[in-house]
Design a protein around this motif. Structure first.
Motif, mmCIF file in Angstrom:
data_model
loop_
_atom_site.group_PDB
_atom_site.id
_atom_site.type_symbol
_atom_site.label_atom_id
_atom_site.label_comp_id
_atom_site.label_asym_id
_atom_site.label_seq_id
_atom_site.Cartn_x
_atom_site.Cartn_y
_atom_site.Cartn_z
ATOM 1 N N ILE A 231 0.872 -1.177 0.000
ATOM 2 C CA ILE A 231 0.000 0.000 0.000
ATOM 3 C C ILE A 231 0.907 1.224 0.000
ATOM 4 O O ILE A 231 1.811 1.333 0.835
ATOM 5 C CB ILE A 231 -0.936 0.015 1.222
ATOM 6 C CG1 ILE A 231 -1.859 -1.207 1.194
ATOM 7 C CG2 ILE A 231 -1.754 1.308 1.249
ATOM 8 C CD1 ILE A 231 -2.721 -1.358 2.427
ATOM 9 N N LEU A 232 0.657 2.129 -0.919
ATOM 10 C CA LEU A 232 1.440 3.353 -1.032
ATOM 11 C C LEU A 232 0.539 4.566 -0.849
ATOM 12 O O LEU A 232 -0.664 4.500 -1.161
ATOM 13 C CB LEU A 232 2.071 3.467 -2.425
ATOM 14 C CG LEU A 232 3.321 2.711 -2.768
ATOM 15 C CD1 LEU A 232 3.770 3.065 -4.181
ATOM 16 C CD2 LEU A 232 4.430 3.015 -1.781
ATOM 17 N N THR B 82 -3.229 1.964 -9.034
ATOM 18 C CA THR B 82 -3.714 0.834 -8.248
ATOM 19 C C THR B 82 -4.055 -0.297 -9.201
ATOM 20 O O THR B 82 -4.882 -0.141 -10.101
ATOM 21 C CB THR B 82 -4.958 1.232 -7.429
ATOM 22 O OG1 THR B 82 -4.587 2.190 -6.442
ATOM 23 C CG2 THR B 82 -5.582 0.021 -6.757
ATOM 24 N N SER B 83 -3.391 -1.435 -9.027
ATOM 25 C CA SER B 83 -3.548 -2.516 -9.982
ATOM 26 C C SER B 83 -2.810 -3.751 -9.471
ATOM 27 O O SER B 83 -2.176 -3.717 -8.413
ATOM 28 C CB SER B 83 -2.978 -2.095 -11.344
ATOM 29 O OG SER B 83 -3.300 -3.025 -12.350
ATOM 30 N N VAL B 84 -2.899 -4.815 -10.229
ATOM 31 C CA VAL B 84 -2.065 -5.986 -9.999
ATOM 32 C C VAL B 84 -1.016 -6.007 -11.105
ATOM 33 O O VAL B 84 -1.362 -5.931 -12.295
ATOM 34 C CB VAL B 84 -2.866 -7.297 -10.003
ATOM 35 C CG1 VAL B 84 -1.938 -8.471 -9.711
ATOM 36 C CG2 VAL B 84 -3.999 -7.242 -8.982
ATOM 37 N N TYR B 85 0.234 -6.098 -10.716
ATOM 38 C CA TYR B 85 1.333 -6.037 -11.664
ATOM 39 C C TYR B 85 1.959 -7.423 -11.829
ATOM 40 O O TYR B 85 2.294 -8.085 -10.848
ATOM 41 C CB TYR B 85 2.394 -5.044 -11.185
ATOM 42 C CG TYR B 85 1.897 -3.623 -11.233
ATOM 43 C CD1 TYR B 85 1.152 -3.086 -10.183
ATOM 44 C CD2 TYR B 85 2.140 -2.824 -12.344
ATOM 45 C CE1 TYR B 85 0.667 -1.784 -10.234
ATOM 46 C CE2 TYR B 85 1.662 -1.520 -12.403
ATOM 47 C CZ TYR B 85 0.925 -1.016 -11.351
ATOM 48 O OH TYR B 85 0.446 0.270 -11.416
ATOM 49 N N PHE B 86 2.091 -7.832 -13.084
ATOM 50 C CA PHE B 86 2.685 -9.123 -13.387
ATOM 51 C C PHE B 86 3.957 -8.941 -14.207
ATOM 52 O O PHE B 86 3.994 -8.178 -15.165
ATOM 53 C CB PHE B 86 1.718 -10.007 -14.180
ATOM 54 C CG PHE B 86 0.575 -10.518 -13.370
ATOM 55 C CD1 PHE B 86 -0.675 -9.928 -13.466
ATOM 56 C CD2 PHE B 86 0.748 -11.594 -12.515
ATOM 57 C CE1 PHE B 86 -1.739 -10.400 -12.706
ATOM 58 C CE2 PHE B 86 -0.316 -12.073 -11.753
ATOM 59 C CZ PHE B 86 -1.556 -11.465 -11.852
ATOM 60 N N CYS B 87 4.959 -9.680 -13.817
ATOM 61 C CA CYS B 87 6.189 -9.779 -14.581
ATOM 62 C C CYS B 87 6.188 -11.122 -15.309
ATOM 63 O O CYS B 87 5.661 -12.119 -14.783
ATOM 64 C CB CYS B 87 7.385 -9.679 -13.632
ATOM 65 S SG CYS B 87 8.994 -9.819 -14.415
ATOM 66 N N ALA B 88 6.728 -11.151 -16.506
ATOM 67 C CA ALA B 88 6.797 -12.389 -17.278
ATOM 68 C C ALA B 88 8.134 -12.453 -18.010
ATOM 69 O O ALA B 88 8.804 -11.424 -18.186
ATOM 70 C CB ALA B 88 5.639 -12.483 -18.272
ATOM 71 N N THR C 166 2.190 -8.657 -8.066
ATOM 72 C CA THR C 166 2.269 -7.733 -6.931
ATOM 73 C C THR C 166 0.986 -6.931 -6.914
ATOM 74 O O THR C 166 0.647 -6.279 -7.908
ATOM 75 C CB THR C 166 3.468 -6.775 -7.067
ATOM 76 O OG1 THR C 166 4.686 -7.496 -6.974
ATOM 77 C CG2 THR C 166 3.422 -5.707 -5.976
ATOM 78 N N ARG C 167 0.270 -6.998 -5.790
ATOM 79 C CA ARG C 167 -0.993 -6.263 -5.658
ATOM 80 C C ARG C 167 -0.699 -4.943 -4.990
ATOM 81 O O ARG C 167 -0.296 -4.919 -3.827
ATOM 82 C CB ARG C 167 -1.990 -7.099 -4.876
ATOM 83 C CG ARG C 167 -2.572 -8.198 -5.737
ATOM 84 C CD ARG C 167 -2.886 -9.479 -4.991
ATOM 85 N NE ARG C 167 -3.309 -10.507 -5.934
ATOM 86 C CZ ARG C 167 -2.482 -11.279 -6.637
ATOM 87 N NH1 ARG C 167 -1.177 -11.155 -6.482
ATOM 88 N NH2 ARG C 167 -2.956 -12.174 -7.485
ATOM 89 N N LEU C 168 -0.905 -3.850 -5.731
ATOM 90 C CA LEU C 168 -0.507 -2.521 -5.290
ATOM 91 C C LEU C 168 -1.733 -1.629 -5.161
ATOM 92 O O LEU C 168 -2.526 -1.537 -6.089
ATOM 93 C CB LEU C 168 0.471 -1.909 -6.296
ATOM 94 C CG LEU C 168 1.003 -0.519 -5.986
ATOM 95 C CD1 LEU C 168 1.817 -0.530 -4.701
ATOM 96 C CD2 LEU C 168 1.850 -0.015 -7.153
ATOM 97 N N SER C 169 -1.864 -0.988 -4.003
ATOM 98 C CA SER C 169 -2.946 -0.022 -3.770
ATOM 99 C C SER C 169 -2.334 1.329 -3.471
ATOM 100 O O SER C 169 -1.403 1.425 -2.656
ATOM 101 C CB SER C 169 -3.829 -0.445 -2.592
ATOM 102 O OG SER C 169 -4.523 -1.631 -2.884
ATOM 103 N N ILE C 170 -2.845 2.359 -4.127
ATOM 104 C CA ILE C 170 -2.387 3.729 -3.917
ATOM 105 C C ILE C 170 -3.534 4.494 -3.253
ATOM 106 O O ILE C 170 -4.612 4.641 -3.832
ATOM 107 C CB ILE C 170 -2.019 4.425 -5.241
ATOM 108 C CG1 ILE C 170 -1.184 3.520 -6.137
ATOM 109 C CG2 ILE C 170 -1.322 5.759 -4.960
ATOM 110 C CD1 ILE C 170 0.183 3.193 -5.624
#
Lengths: 114, 112
Positions: free
Chosen positions: A12-13, A86-92, A109-113
C-alpha cells in the motif's frame, strides 16, 4: 526451479510516494515483460526488454520506468504514485521472440495507492 | 492495433463441457494462446495453436481456430471444480516480437 519471482506480493502506497517492484527469473530468458491487470480488463503491457541494457515501451508506459542491467532482473519503478496506478502487476519472461516461446508469469504484486 | 474480446462469465455444471470463446481483429496473428489464472496467482499457459492449424487437442482441452471469422475457442471436456478460474485468450502478431495482446478474461464457475 523458482521460475519468475516477484516481490513484494502486496503493498500500500500513499499518493506521491515512489517504489520499485522487483522481478527476477532463473530460466536464463532473454525477454522480460511488465503487465498491469485492472478488474474486468485483460493484461496491458507496460514495458518490455529483449535483453540486458535494452528496454522499450509497451501500451501503457506513462508513470513507470524500467531498467535491465542483468539478464535475471527487470525492476519496475513507480515515481509519484497516483490512484490510477492501483492494480495488480505481473512480470513475465520468455526465452526469445521467435517461434513458440511462451511467456512465464510470476504470481503478481498487488498494489494499492491511497 | 489488435483487439481481443471475450465474454466475462460462464457457468457450467461439473461433468459438462465448457466452451470459452474469443474473437480477435488482426488476421496476422501467428500464435494464439489460452492462459488460466487461479485466484491470487499468476497466469499459467494451458495450450496454444499456430495460425496454420484449425484444431489442437491436448487431453481434456480442445482448441478450435476459425481464421475466416477470427474466432478462437477453448473446450474443456468433463469440467471439474478445479477448472474454476479466469481464462485468458492472447494473440501474438507477425513481427510483433513476442508481445501478446490479451482478452478481458472469462470467469468460469463450475457448479456441483
Amino acid at each position: 526451479n523458482a521460475g519468475v519471482t516477484q516481490t513484494p506480493k502486496f503493498r500500500i502506497l500513499k499518493i506521491g510516494q515512489s517504489m520499485t517492484l522487483q522481478c527476477t527469473q532463473d530460466m536464463n530468458h532473454n525477454y522480460m515483460y511488465w503487465y498491469r491487470q485492472d478488474p474486468g480488463m485483460g493484461l496491458k503491457l507496460i514495458y518490455y526488454s529483449v535483453g540486458a541494457g535494452i528496454t522499450d515501451k509497451g501500451e501503457v508506459p506513462n508513470g513507470y520506468n524500467v531498467s535491465r542491467s542483468t539478464t535475471e532482473d527487470f525492476p519496475l519503478r513507480l515515481e509519484l504514485a497516483a490512484p490510477s496506478q492501483t492494480s495488480v502487476y505481473f512480470c513475465a519472461s520468455s526465452y526469445s521472440g521467435g517461434g513458440h516461446q511462451p511467456q512465464h508469469f510470476g504470481d503478481g504484486t498487488r498494489l494499492s495507492i491511497l | 492495433g489488435e483487439d481481443v474480446e471475450q465474454s466475462l462469465f460462464l457457468s457450467v455444471r461439473e461433468g459438462d463441457s465448457s466452451v470459452i470463446n474469443c474473437t480477435y481483429t488482426d488476421s496476422s496473428s501467428t500464435y494464439l494462446y489460452w492462459y488460466k489464472q487461479e485466484p491470487g496467482a499468476g497466469l499459467q499457459l494451458l495450450t496454444y495453436i499456430f495460425s496454420n492449424m484449425d484444431m489442437k487437442q491436448d487431453q481434456r482441452l480442445t482448441v478450435l481456430l476459425n481464421k475466416k471469422d477470427k474466432h478462437l475457442s477453448l473446450r474443456i471436456a468433463d469440467t471439474q471444480t478445479g477448472d474454476s478460474a479466469i481464462y485468458f485468450c492472447a494473440t501474438r502478431l507477425t513481427g510483433g516480437g513476442n508481445k501478446l495482446t490479451f482478452g478481458t478474461g472469462t470467469q468460469l464457475k463450475v457448479e456441483l
